[in-house]
Design an enzyme around this catalytic site. Structure first.
Site, PDB file in Angstrom:
ATOM      1  CD1 TRP A 135      -4.638  -1.671   0.545  1.00 31.83           C
ATOM      2  CD2 TRP A 135      -2.966  -2.069  -0.750  1.00 31.83           C
ATOM      3  NE1 TRP A 135      -5.050  -1.775  -0.998  1.00 31.83           N
ATOM      4  CE2 TRP A 135      -3.726  -2.006  -1.519  1.00 31.83           C
ATOM      5  CE3 TRP A 135      -1.467  -2.334  -1.480  1.00 31.83           C
ATOM      6  CZ2 TRP A 135      -3.749  -2.242  -3.074  1.00 31.83           C
ATOM      7  CZ3 TRP A 135      -1.366  -2.431  -2.593  1.00 31.83           C
ATOM      8  CH2 TRP A 135      -2.550  -2.550  -3.468  1.00 31.83           C
ATOM      9  CG  HIS A 136       2.083   0.740   3.952  1.00 31.64           C
ATOM     10  ND1 HIS A 136       3.321   1.019   3.378  1.00 31.64           N
ATOM     11  CD2 HIS A 136       1.966  -0.597   3.543  1.00 31.64           C
ATOM     12  CE1 HIS A 136       3.721  -0.035   2.531  1.00 31.64           C
ATOM     13  NE2 HIS A 136       2.856  -1.029   2.769  1.00 31.64           N
ATOM     14  CE1 TYR A 137      -6.061  -0.635   7.372  1.00 26.15           C
ATOM     15  CE2 TYR A 137      -5.992  -0.284   5.302  1.00 26.15           C
ATOM     16  CZ  TYR A 137      -6.418  -0.897   6.330  1.00 26.15           C
ATOM     17  OH  TYR A 137      -7.014  -2.093   5.986  1.00 26.15           O
ATOM     18  CG  HIS A 138      -0.250   3.959  10.682  1.00 29.64           C
ATOM     19  ND1 HIS A 138       0.310   4.100   9.353  1.00 29.64           N
ATOM     20  CD2 HIS A 138       0.341   5.186  11.295  1.00 29.64           C
ATOM     21  CE1 HIS A 138       0.827   5.483   9.157  1.00 29.64           C
ATOM     22  NE2 HIS A 138       0.682   5.823  10.200  1.00 29.64           N
ATOM     23  CE  LYS A 170       4.784   3.958   3.375  1.00 31.22           C
ATOM     24  NZ  LYS A 170       5.081   3.021   4.213  1.00 31.22           N
TER      25      LYS A 170
END
Length: 551
Positions: free
Chosen positions: A492-495, A392
């Protein structure tokens, strides 16, 4: 002298009373008396703090504020307790791929053609994720302008309740040693801190492989001061408009599972509404309530409260790319336990077990691609055991935007992340994939890969796998640049979408209105650390303490 002594004594006595009051009246998960279905709520409610979203930040925030104020939490999903798909580590994929109407996971596809999901459950993403716990870097904390002492205390507050040391069995140990052999140095042992090199981090899975979520932080709550309503979908924030003054957030309208509408209002002028609905839910709810780009809101027939063109801008998702590795020997079922924190901006992690291989390899194995018959037979035989090593990228630099799909709060908006739009992001991915290849080829990892299956076969597997809806370059199997672009997935680390300095002030108050804050990952300019959940929970506690200190 006597008066000063008496004041100090009273302060200490008050602290002792508050401590024992909290100790005596706190409740243990899952037996919270304050959890309730929204359909049982009265038509109108009045609270000091109304928190929209009982997720990763919202639970920490609610538990903190309840120590000295009344708190209402409105969670659109259900309880994580009693759901074995959430609780059991072995059900990770079954949980996150569950698309049933009341699932804790709401599936969506970004406009980039990448499969994604958003949490719809008390505890938020901590009820869905791979469990890895690692703090943000000290540079990140300083750039955010946070008070370092309170940050440390807030992390520790979280860690005491739900973070564990992982067992580190054979597969994860081989990945750790392979990272060191590949030059991701030094070895930092077990640590929550963000340190260059290879380390073992924390996990929210206990030693029985049972998940703990942010909902467990509600054990800190004062049960007399808090109400958590489940299946409560907030439709809009209501504002009071007064001449040339700022709009004032007064309350929210929410709908229960039966479709009945309720209202929740601020109790007095000190009270606040706080959005903790996540990087998609918070900008979406601002827009649905009339705060956002004027032309876009008018196109949906939404009355304008405040023209704020930055709402929904700067959406980012850390791209993930990976290689699946079938194993000639049994492997443990494990999620993320080890991380390689490189100096070039890529984080290397790994997971193992039958669900990993079955989910990522089963379908492409049924397709035809160029690999030797012997290699194919070996892979097919091992299709229920093995693991995945992923990378990532940090940041990322590339950003996109969010637009409403409709005025229905249940409809996930159109979200564009623009993966690898910036060349630096692509360079980090390529370097990360090269490191993964070095780990796979390392002596330390040799027991967990077939010697007669070259890495190229694994690359072919991913290129042919239906991991997204993006088109494939002809050269994707031989160009790591094209491989990164074509096989990108989410971790799934969207921000983003409600950045500090653009949509909210440094104290998380929404710019241009009164009585409204946002406390969640939508305020982040970049993803904190290797995995954000530690810092999102910390932020809930941190801001809660700041609010109580000013109350």
């Amino acid at each position: 002298m006597g008066l000063r002594w008496w004041r100090n004594f009273c302060a200490v006595l008050a602290g002792v009373i508050l401590f024992f009051h909290g100790f005596c009246y706190s409740e243990k998960a899952p037996n919270y008396s304050f959890l309730q279905e929204a359909r049982h709520a009265p038509p109108d409610l009045y609270y000091d703090y109304i928190i929209v979203g009982g997720g990763t930040a919202g639970c920490a925030l609610a538990a903190t504020l309840s120590q000295n104020a009344t708190v209402l939490v409105l969670e659109r999903g259900g309880s994580p307790y009693g759901n074995p798909k959430i609780t059991n580590l072995d059900s990770f994929f079954a949980n996150i791929l569950d698309n049933s109407p009341l699932s804790p996971s709401q599936f969506f596809i970004s406009e980039d053609g990448v499969f994604n999901t958003r949490a719809r459950v008390l505890g938020g993403g901590t009820a869905l994720n791979a469990g890895f716990y690692s703090r943000a870097s000290s540079d990140y904390v300083r750039s955010a302008g946070w008070e370092e002492r309170l940050v440390e205390e807030s992390y520790e507050w979280v860690e005491k309740k739900l973070v564990f040391r992982p067992p580190m069995l054979q597969w994860q140990s081989a990945v750790r040693d392979g990272l060191l052999e590949a030059g991701v140095l030094p070895y930092n042992g077990f640590s929550y801190d963000h340190l260059y090199g290879t380390k073992v981090g924390g996990t929210i899975f206990d030693h029985q492989n049972h998940r703990h979520t942010a909902a467990d932080l509600l054990e800190y709550a004062n049960p007399r001061n808090i109400l958590v309503l489940l299946h409560a979908t907030v439709e809009k924030i209501e504002f009071r408009l007064q001449g040339g003054s700022k709009p004032v957030a007064m309350g929210v309208i929410f709908k229960d599972k039966a479709g009945n509408r309720h209202s929740a209002y601020r109790k007095d002028s000190k009270s606040e509404i706080i959005l903790s609905a996540g990087a998609i839910g918070s900008p979406q709810l601002l827009m649905l309530s009339g705060i956002g780009p004027e032309a876009h809101l008018k196109a949906h027939g939404i009355p304008i409260i405040l023209d704020q063109p930055m709402v929904g801008q700067g959406m980012a998702d850390n791209p993930m790319n990976a290689l699946p590795i079938p194993s000639p020997r049994p492997v443990e079922n494990s999620l993320i336990q080890v991380v390689g924190i490189t100096t070039f901006g890529s984080f290397i992690e790994a997971a193992s077990g039958s669900d990993i291989i079955r989910s990522w390899l089963r379908r492409p194995l049924e397709q035809s691609f160029n690999a030797s018959e012997k290699a194919m037979k070996a892979v097919m035989t091992a299709a229920v055991r093995g693991g995945v090593i992923l990378e990532k990228i940090d940041g990322p630099i590339s950003t996109g935007h969010l637009n409403l799909r409709s005025t229905d709060p249940e409809d996930t908006p159109y979200v564009t992340f623009n993966y690898f739009k910036e060349p630096e992001d692509l360079r980090r991915c390529v370097d990360g994939m090269r490191t993964i290849i070095e780990v796979i080829n390392s002596k330390s990892f040799s027991d967990f890969r077939f010697p007669d299956i070259p890495v190229q076969v694994l690359i072919d597997l991913m290129v042919n796998a239906p991991v997204n809806l993006r088109p494939r370059h002809v050269s994707a199997a031989i160009s790591l640049e094209h491989f990164c672009i074509d096989t990108v997935m989410t971790i799934w680390h969207y921000h983003g979408g409600c950045h500090v300095g653009r949509v909210v002030e440094p104290d998380y108050r929404v710019i241009g209105v009164d009585g409204l804050r946002i406390v969640d990952g939508s305020t982040f300019n970049g993803s904190p650390g290797t995995n954000p959940q530690a810092t999102v929970m910390m932020l809930g506690r941190y801001v809660g303490e700041k609010i109580l200190g000013q109350r």
